[in-house]
Write an enzyme that holds these catalytic residues in place. Sequence first.
Site, short mmCIF file in Angstrom:
data_model
loop_
_atom_site.label_atom_id
_atom_site.label_comp_id
_atom_site.label_asym_id
_atom_site.label_seq_id
_atom_site.Cartn_x
_atom_site.Cartn_y
_atom_site.Cartn_z
N LEU A 10 0.86 -1.19 0.00
CA LEU A 10 0.00 0.00 0.00
C LEU A 10 0.89 1.24 0.00
O LEU A 10 1.67 1.46 0.93
CB LEU A 10 -0.92 0.03 1.23
CG LEU A 10 -1.83 -1.19 1.44
CD1 LEU A 10 -2.81 -0.92 2.58
CD2 LEU A 10 -2.58 -1.56 0.17
N ARG A 17 2.92 14.87 5.74
CA ARG A 17 3.87 15.35 6.76
C ARG A 17 5.32 15.35 6.30
O ARG A 17 6.20 15.89 6.97
CB ARG A 17 3.72 14.50 8.03
CG ARG A 17 2.55 14.92 8.89
CD ARG A 17 2.37 13.99 10.07
NE ARG A 17 1.82 12.69 9.67
CZ ARG A 17 1.86 11.59 10.42
NH1 ARG A 17 2.44 11.62 11.60
NH2 ARG A 17 1.32 10.47 9.99
N GLN A 79 -5.31 4.04 -6.83
CA GLN A 79 -6.40 4.22 -5.88
C GLN A 79 -6.73 5.70 -5.81
O GLN A 79 -5.97 6.49 -5.25
CB GLN A 79 -6.01 3.69 -4.49
CG GLN A 79 -7.18 3.71 -3.52
CD GLN A 79 -6.74 3.68 -2.07
OE1 GLN A 79 -5.56 3.83 -1.77
NE2 GLN A 79 -7.69 3.49 -1.18
N THR A 85 -7.49 2.03 4.08
CA THR A 85 -6.65 0.87 3.77
C THR A 85 -7.47 -0.31 3.23
O THR A 85 -7.00 -1.05 2.36
CB THR A 85 -5.89 0.41 5.03
OG1 THR A 85 -6.83 0.30 6.12
CG2 THR A 85 -4.81 1.40 5.41
N GLY A 107 4.25 0.74 1.94
CA GLY A 107 5.41 1.28 1.22
C GLY A 107 6.28 2.19 2.05
O GLY A 107 7.34 2.62 1.61
N ARG A 310 32.65 8.64 -5.20
CA ARG A 310 31.37 8.82 -5.90
C ARG A 310 31.20 7.79 -7.02
O ARG A 310 32.04 6.90 -7.19
CB ARG A 310 31.30 10.24 -6.45
CG ARG A 310 31.26 11.30 -5.34
CD ARG A 310 31.56 12.68 -5.90
NE ARG A 310 30.68 12.99 -7.02
CZ ARG A 310 30.99 13.87 -7.97
NH1 ARG A 310 32.16 14.51 -7.94
NH2 ARG A 310 30.15 14.10 -8.95
N TYR A 343 41.48 15.67 -6.19
CA TYR A 343 40.27 15.35 -6.93
C TYR A 343 40.64 14.48 -8.11
O TYR A 343 41.37 14.90 -9.02
CB TYR A 343 39.56 16.62 -7.44
CG TYR A 343 38.40 16.26 -8.34
CD1 TYR A 343 37.36 15.49 -7.85
CD2 TYR A 343 38.37 16.63 -9.68
CE1 TYR A 343 36.31 15.08 -8.66
CE2 TYR A 343 37.32 16.24 -10.50
CZ TYR A 343 36.29 15.47 -9.98
OH TYR A 343 35.26 15.06 -10.79
N ASN A 354 51.80 7.15 -7.56
CA ASN A 354 51.62 8.01 -6.40
C ASN A 354 51.00 9.32 -6.87
O ASN A 354 51.53 9.98 -7.75
CB ASN A 354 52.96 8.29 -5.74
CG ASN A 354 52.78 9.16 -4.50
OD1 ASN A 354 52.33 8.67 -3.47
ND2 ASN A 354 53.08 10.45 -4.62
C1 UD1 Z 1 -3.26 1.78 9.87
C2 UD1 Z 1 -4.12 0.74 10.59
C3 UD1 Z 1 -3.76 0.73 12.07
C4 UD1 Z 1 -2.28 0.45 12.24
C5 UD1 Z 1 -1.46 1.44 11.44
C6 UD1 Z 1 0.00 1.05 11.48
C7 UD1 Z 1 -6.21 0.77 9.36
C8 UD1 Z 1 -7.62 1.18 9.35
N1 UD1 Z 1 -5.51 1.09 10.44
O1 UD1 Z 1 -3.50 3.06 10.41
O2 UD1 Z 1 -4.52 -0.27 12.76
O3 UD1 Z 1 -1.95 0.53 13.63
O4 UD1 Z 1 -1.90 1.45 10.07
O5 UD1 Z 1 0.76 2.06 10.85
O6 UD1 Z 1 -5.74 0.17 8.42
N2 UD1 Z 1 -2.98 3.84 2.32
C9 UD1 Z 1 -3.40 3.69 1.02
N3 UD1 Z 1 -4.67 4.05 0.71
C10 UD1 Z 1 -5.54 4.55 1.63
C11 UD1 Z 1 -5.08 4.69 2.96
C12 UD1 Z 1 -3.79 4.33 3.28
O7 UD1 Z 1 -2.67 3.23 0.15
O8 UD1 Z 1 -6.67 4.86 1.27
C13 UD1 Z 1 -1.59 3.43 2.64
C14 UD1 Z 1 -0.72 4.59 3.08
O9 UD1 Z 1 0.02 5.10 1.98
C15 UD1 Z 1 0.19 3.95 4.09
C16 UD1 Z 1 -0.61 2.82 4.66
O10 UD1 Z 1 -1.66 2.59 3.75
O11 UD1 Z 1 1.36 3.41 3.51
C17 UD1 Z 1 -1.16 3.12 6.04
O12 UD1 Z 1 -1.97 4.25 6.00
P1 UD1 Z 1 -2.11 5.18 7.27
O13 UD1 Z 1 -3.13 6.21 6.97
O14 UD1 Z 1 -0.77 5.62 7.72
O15 UD1 Z 1 -2.64 4.15 8.36
P2 UD1 Z 1 -3.69 4.37 9.49
O16 UD1 Z 1 -5.05 4.31 8.88
O17 UD1 Z 1 -3.31 5.51 10.29
CA CA Z 2 0.75 5.56 9.35
#
Ligand code: UD1
Ligand code: CA
Length: 428
Positions: A10, A17, A79, A85, A107, A310, A343, A354
């Site tokens: 996901l 942030r 999405q 989620t 991710g 590098r 460099y 050397n």
């Molecule tokens: C979610 C879990 C929570 C868990 C937490 C751990 C749910 C409802 N809750 O919280 O129980 O403790 O993760 O971090 O799942 N994402 C999508 N599409 C969406 C929403 C989110 O791809 O519509 C992806 C975000 O990019 C992210 C991940 O899902 O990588 C988690 O989303 P985030 O909003 O951080 O999780 P929470 O809902 O706060």
């Molecule tokens: Ca999160």
Amino acid sequence: MSSGTTVVILAAGKGTRMKSDRPKALHELCGRSMLGWVLDACAGVKPDRIVVVVGHGAAEVEAEARRQMPDMDLAFVLQEPQLGTGHALQVAAPEFGKCDRVVVTYGDMPLLTSKSLEDLIASQKGHSEDDAADSVALLTALVDDPFGYGRVVRSDDDLFERIVEQKDASEAEQMLNEVNLGVYCFAHGPLMEDLGRLTNDNAQQEYYITDLAGMAAGDGRRVLPVVLEDAAEAQGVNDLAQLADVRWQVQLRILEEHMANGVRIMDPSTTFIDHGVTIGTGTEVLPCTVIRGGVKIGEHCEVGPFSHLRVGAVLEDSAEVGNFTEMKKSTLGRGSKAKHLSYLGDAEIGAGANIGAGTIFANYDGTHKHKTVVGDKAFVGSGTIIVAPNEVPKGSTTGAGAVVTRSAKMAEDETWVGLPARKLPKKG
Ligand code: UD1
Ligand code: CA
């Protein structure tokens, strides 16, 4: 051979942030994108396919994933809008393909290891086909400060009941300190049915993936919380401070791998070595050194302190680069040394040469980069400037402060001095 596993990552979230235009999964950690590290961990469980749920910066994320995993069966689903989620998983479902189980991870959790994903899958599989047919496993951790996470609610006999999100939790539930990490392994068949049963009847009006685990437990199926041994693996990246923190953990793993191979790293805390660097046994890396991706260092070399290697830098065995020496697209031959303030750009330096303190390879004319060749056993005096393209042939010498212009045609074993350098007649 098929493993029966599809992995879903996901990565649609905007990452507000991070305060950055760059899609979150493309932020860099030790010379590799966060997504690259996540894909690597996922590839470790040998899935048949990896499905990436993308949103913000979809095209860039897809291109990077394909670059990182050219041999993997990858699928991408957009999405849009992002309704939670659970919704992300619903959108991904048509791409699961034929499989026995679906592993879901994020991710933005680059420290999670293949080993932990394997443990999760093993729990889901259980001990029989019956176990595997309909059970769910999820990673959890016991933490001091569970704020913000979904909490694992267990029954009186300690069995999994459901997950309650921070915003939906009662005061008593908020006291629970076993948290859901967002990483699951679902039996494929029941998952497809349960996805259709999700509702958004909750505080955030989102479709929660977590409800899938609650449904399975409610139906009397096996739901197994797998407690992560090292909760630090679950560190997510939501802002640049967490990115820096996670970068250090990734860095430490890279350094530990080199040390296990017999590379001495005197001070890990000031040593920066990217992903994809090879270093031979018996080499020593001294403090405050930066080594970028793709650099190759042989055995028994010495690098640093304060060196910057590098892209395209190659040190053959027993070569040494020292204080304030920068190398780019250059080879330093066996036993050759460039120990101070130099460099080396677009240079090919032979064996036993050397490179004196303060030598500069003036490789750039403002438009193009040019190459310099330094032969075996050449002695480049301190403060020499070599204007490229140029050659300092085998056994030749430049005097301190020499400026070797393009018109100089040095031959083997000659000594050139001055500014611009001119040929010094041979004595006697
Ligand atoms: C979610 C879990 C929570 C868990 C937490 C751990 C749910 C409802 N809750 O919280 O129980 O403790 O993760 O971090 O799942 N994402 C999508 N599409 C969406 C929403 C989110 O791809 O519509 C992806 C975000 O990019 C992210 C991940 O899902 O990588 C988690 O989303 P985030 O909003 O951080 O999780 P929470 O809902 O706060
Ligand atoms: Ca999160």
